[in-house]
Design an enzyme around this catalytic site. Structure first.
Site: not given
Length: 150
Positions: A118-119
């Site tokens: 996600i990052h």
């Protein structure tokens, strides 16, 4: 055993990280297999691992876009466009890694969604958006140059 693969442009810059990760896993008595590959090999290797980590190239590319805007502000439009073009080539490499993950999932090779993934997605999308804005900002500086020369 947890199989962790790191992918970056050539697979070389991540080798230091592999060494550190192996040492950390050993300290914690974790059974792991950790290796690095060039991002070009991602499609062949993706099914051999439990976790994929992508190299941090995107942050460098974002800085290139910032620098391109600075060059345009200084009046060096051609240099600005050259930097932005280089940054786009690098972002496309990261984007291809993302596409590989999507294609693998579409072929029933599910990728676990992790905070790291996600990052990475967050940074990639922000960089792509910033590049699009940078193109427009450079065009505006080009217009200002023309108006100032009249």
């Amino acid at each position: 055993m947890i199989k962790i693969m790191l992918a970056c442009s050539t697979g070389m810059s991540t080798n230091l990280l592999v060494t550190k990760m192996e040492a950390n896993a050993k300290e914690q008595n974790l059974e792991t297999q950790i290796w690095a590959i060039p991002e070009a090999n991602l499609s062949e290797e993706i099914t051999k691992c439990d976790v994929v980590l992508l190299g941090p190239k995107v942050r460098y590319v974002l800085n290139m876009a910032f620098e391109a805007i600075s060059k345009a502000k200084e009046g060096n439009i051609e240099e600005a466009r050259k930097l932005l073009k280089e940054s786009k080539v690098e972002v496309n490499k990261a984007h291809r890694c993302q596409i590989e993950l999507i294609q693998q999932e579409a072929c029933a090779n599910k990728t676990d969604v992790s905070l790291v993934l996600i990052h990475a997605q967050y940074h990639l999308m922000n960089t792509i958006n910033y590049q699009m804005l940078a193109y427009k900002i450079i065009d505006i500086h080009k217009i200002f140059q023309r108006l100032e020369s009249k």
